[in-house]
Design an enzyme around this catalytic site. Structure first.
Site, PDB file in Angstrom:
ATOM      1  N   GLU A 192       0.832  -1.220   0.000  1.00 22.69           N
ATOM      2  CA  GLU A 192       0.000   0.000   0.000  1.00 22.69           C
ATOM      3  C   GLU A 192       0.857   1.257   0.000  1.00 22.69           C
ATOM      4  O   GLU A 192       0.679   2.146   0.845  1.00 22.69           O
ATOM      5  CB  GLU A 192      -0.947  -0.002   1.198  1.00 22.69           C
ATOM      6  CG  GLU A 192      -2.032  -1.051   1.095  1.00 22.69           C
ATOM      7  CD  GLU A 192      -3.119  -0.919   2.163  1.00 22.69           C
ATOM      8  OE1 GLU A 192      -2.856  -0.315   3.212  1.00 22.69           O
ATOM      9  OE2 GLU A 192      -4.232  -1.424   1.930  1.00 22.69           O
ATOM     10  N   GLU A 228      -5.798  -8.232  -1.085  1.00 18.09           N
ATOM     11  CA  GLU A 228      -6.496  -8.015   0.195  1.00 18.09           C
ATOM     12  C   GLU A 228      -7.931  -7.643  -0.092  1.00 18.09           C
ATOM     13  O   GLU A 228      -8.200  -6.819  -0.972  1.00 18.09           O
ATOM     14  CB  GLU A 228      -5.874  -6.867   1.013  1.00 18.09           C
ATOM     15  CG  GLU A 228      -4.524  -7.163   1.601  1.00 18.09           C
ATOM     16  CD  GLU A 228      -4.013  -6.027   2.489  1.00 18.09           C
ATOM     17  OE1 GLU A 228      -4.841  -5.285   3.061  1.00 18.09           O
ATOM     18  OE2 GLU A 228      -2.787  -5.884   2.578  1.00 18.09           O
TER      19      GLU A 228
HETATM   20  P1  P53 Z   1      -7.142  -2.807   9.387  1.00 20.82           P
HETATM   21  C1  P53 Z   1      -6.337   1.634   5.694  1.00 20.82           C
HETATM   22  C2  P53 Z   1      -7.098   1.629   4.544  1.00 20.82           C
HETATM   23  C3  P53 Z   1      -7.025   0.556   3.695  1.00 20.82           C
HETATM   24  C4  P53 Z   1      -6.179  -0.503   3.976  1.00 20.82           C
HETATM   25  O1  P53 Z   1      -6.868  -2.776   7.818  1.00 20.82           O
HETATM   26  C5  P53 Z   1      -5.401  -0.469   5.093  1.00 20.82           C
HETATM   27  C6  P53 Z   1      -5.493   0.577   5.972  1.00 20.82           C
HETATM   28  C7  P53 Z   1      -4.733   0.567   7.203  1.00 20.82           C
HETATM   29  O2  P53 Z   1      -5.581   0.387   8.276  1.00 20.82           O
HETATM   30  O3  P53 Z   1      -4.482  -1.415   5.392  1.00 20.82           O
HETATM   31  C8  P53 Z   1      -4.488  -2.669   4.796  1.00 20.82           C
HETATM   32  O4  P53 Z   1      -6.217  -3.826   9.947  1.00 20.82           O
HETATM   33  C9  P53 Z   1      -3.154  -3.264   5.165  1.00 20.82           C
HETATM   34  C10 P53 Z   1      -3.235  -4.337   6.179  1.00 20.82           C
HETATM   35  C11 P53 Z   1      -4.405  -4.067   7.109  1.00 20.82           C
HETATM   36  C12 P53 Z   1      -5.682  -4.169   6.287  1.00 20.82           C
HETATM   37  O5  P53 Z   1      -5.652  -3.265   5.220  1.00 20.82           O
HETATM   38  O6  P53 Z   1      -6.858  -1.440   9.841  1.00 20.82           O
HETATM   39  O7  P53 Z   1      -2.394  -3.675   4.054  1.00 20.82           O
HETATM   40  O8  P53 Z   1      -2.000  -4.397   6.845  1.00 20.82           O
HETATM   41  O9  P53 Z   1      -4.470  -4.906   8.195  1.00 20.82           O
HETATM   42  C13 P53 Z   1      -6.944  -3.945   7.079  1.00 20.82           C
HETATM   43  O10 P53 Z   1      -8.572  -3.210   9.552  1.00 20.82           O
END
Ligand code: P53
Length: 477
Positions: free
Chosen positions: A176, A374
């Site tokens: 990211e 993801e």
């Molecule tokens: P969490 C923000 C917006 C989109 C993706 O996020 C993001 C984030 C960071 O919070 O992160 C990605 O755990 C990232 C992962 C993360 C996952 O999204 O905040 O690549 O490390 O855990 C989900 O719910």
């Protein structure tokens, strides 16, 4: 009938710092994730000055995959995974980041992990840097505001590529990388190890750090291809499309601006050049960035092979009354709720069609293979008295997104490599540091206070996803 090509990479995604634990095992150094406390949706995670007594650092133990990896990988194979996305903790390989020689015990751990995966025919998909650079590089060098970081990262990448060249084919450089374009303090730290001082221009600092990362990424792509021409090396972008709040042209233009401000790194990594608007913007703002022409040649020579991206939600934006003609800064953005969508318990707007939109958006602009690395729903889970978790809300989320994925492949002709739901085994949230924001198909017995047995269990979504994979996406029932 399945819409997905043969060999489609159905998998699951995690990141080292969010699930490995073992934060000091076998010579591992302190990473930036190790100095972040637990928070919540209301309470942002604190970034402490080193490790302080009395603070709760959820990543230190996480779910202790480090101590459970053999049994966990066995469970992943029961799920039927074709691939497994994780990251290499930089601090296991170079504990401080600036050593001459790598840490053999750290390298050995990933050798063992990859062997274990390959034993079950699970293809590793590896991110080199996922929010976990050595903390020493922050305190000694100021993180990615320093050009020296390019050498440190390239060395790390080179060591990993050489060591694992016969075990890993799919790579991504920075997770990211575009998160920091929003200038959020937390994102600047997790992406770049950068802390902006009050007398500094955050935008300038961000553009400089992101530029160095893009150069480092492009160098890594070139080195990787020279080590093994079969490597597929991708970028990794956070994708959350921005829609205009109304059909008023000012709102439409504003949404376009927001997309430009959030995705210029896709141009840099896929096309090997900065977009025209940004070149003009740099000139106008007189940032005077360290960006010699030789860097621009590196970018051109190190274009990625595919686009990996995360997709969780979309956004809606409105133009300000006095919208300036030329600003790009997302901090000025005016986000509004989308009345057509429901939100998760953490306020993320659930938008399956937005995934199809995103796939088309990338495909049309860059004409590269895409990889959804993801996607998922962070939710509270209830364990029944029988020890079961009936997470039909999670199944519903994944099903709707896979349906849109199928349309993108079948109707729109998008070249899609695979799909790896995020946090398919419960882990520590990156944004909040919580355990109870769960994405998993596999439950892990641990709560926000750090209590629990760490026992693993299958949720209903486990059996459902198993069926999806076994039918190559034909059976979503
Ligand atoms: P969490 C923000 C917006 C989109 C993706 O996020 C993001 C984030 C960071 O919070 O992160 C990605 O755990 C990232 C992962 C993360 C996952 O999204 O905040 O690549 O490390 O855990 C989900 O719910």
């Amino acid at each position: 009938m399945t819409k997905f090509p043969e060999g489609f990479l159905w998998g699951g995604a995690v990141a080292a710092h969010q699930f490995e634990g073992g934060w000091q095992a076998d010579g591992k150094g302190v990473s930036i994730a190790d100095v972040m406390t637990a928070g919540s949706n209301e309470q942002v995670r604190k970034i402490t000055n080193g490790i302080l007594p009395g603070e709760n650092y959820p990543n230190h133990e996480a779910i202790d995959f480090y101590g459970h990896y053999r049994e966990d990988v066995k469970l992943f194979s029961e799920l039927g995974l074709k691939c497994f996305r994780t990251s290499i903790a930089w601090t296991r390989i170079f504990p401080n980041g600036d050593e001459d020689e790598p840490n053999e015990a750290g390298l050995k751990f990933y050798d063992d992990l990859f062997d274990e995966l390959l034993k079950y025919n699970i293809e590793p998909v590896i991110t080199l840097s996922h929010f976990e650079m050595p903390y020493h590089l922050v305190t000694e060098y100021g993180g990615w505001r320093n050009r020296k970081m390019i050498d440190f990262f390239v060395k790390f990448a080179d060591v990993c590529f050489k060591r694992y060249q016969h075990k890993v084919k799919y790579w991504m450089t920075f997770n990211e990388i575009n998160n920091q374009t929003g200038l959020n303090e937390w994102a600047l730290f997790t992406n770049s190890g950068v802390q902006v001082q009050s007398d500094e221009d955050a935008e300038k600092v961000m553009y400089q750090a992101a530029h160095y990362e893009a150069v480092a990424s492009a160098l890594a792509v070139q080195i990787g291809h020279s080590i093994n021409p079969d490597f597929q090396i991708g970028c990794m972008l956070a994708m959350g499309p921005t829609y205009p709040a109304t059909s008023a042209p000012a709102d439409v233009m504003k949404a376009e601006r927001s997309m430009q401000a959030g995705y210029w790194l896709a141009d840099v990594q896929c096309k090997g050049r900065y977009p025209k608007w940004l070149q003009r913007y740099f000139d106008r703002r007189q940032f005077d960035l360290d960006m010699p022409l030789s860097d621009l040649d590196v970018l051109q020579a190190g274009k990625v092979d595919y686009i990996g991206f995360s997709y969780y939600a979309s956004h809606v934006i409105k133009a300000a009354e006095d919208e300036p003609a030329d600003f790009m800064t997302p901090t000025h953005n005016l986000e509004v709720p989308n009345p057509a969508l429901h939100r998760s318990d953490w306020g993320w707007e659930i938008d399956p069609v937005g995934l199809r939109y995103a796939l088309n958006w990338f495909s049309e602009r860059y004409d590269l293979p895409l990889f959804i690395v993801e996607n998922g729903l962070g939710a509270f889970d209830q364990v029944t008295d029988e020890g079961q978790i009936h997470d039909d809300y999670r199944i519903g989320y994944l099903r709707q997104h896979i349906e849109q994925m199928a349309l993108a492949v079948d109707v729109d002709g998008v070249d899609l490599m695979g799909y790896t739901p995020w946090g398919f085994i419960d882990l520590v949230s990156a944004g909040t540091g919580q355990m109870d924001k769960r994405y998993g198909l596999i439950y892990v017995d641990k709560n926000d206070a750090g209590e629990g047995t760490l026992a693993r269990g299958k949720k209903d979504s486990f059996d459902w996803f198993h069926k999806v994979i076994a039918s190559n996406g034909a059976d979503l029932s």
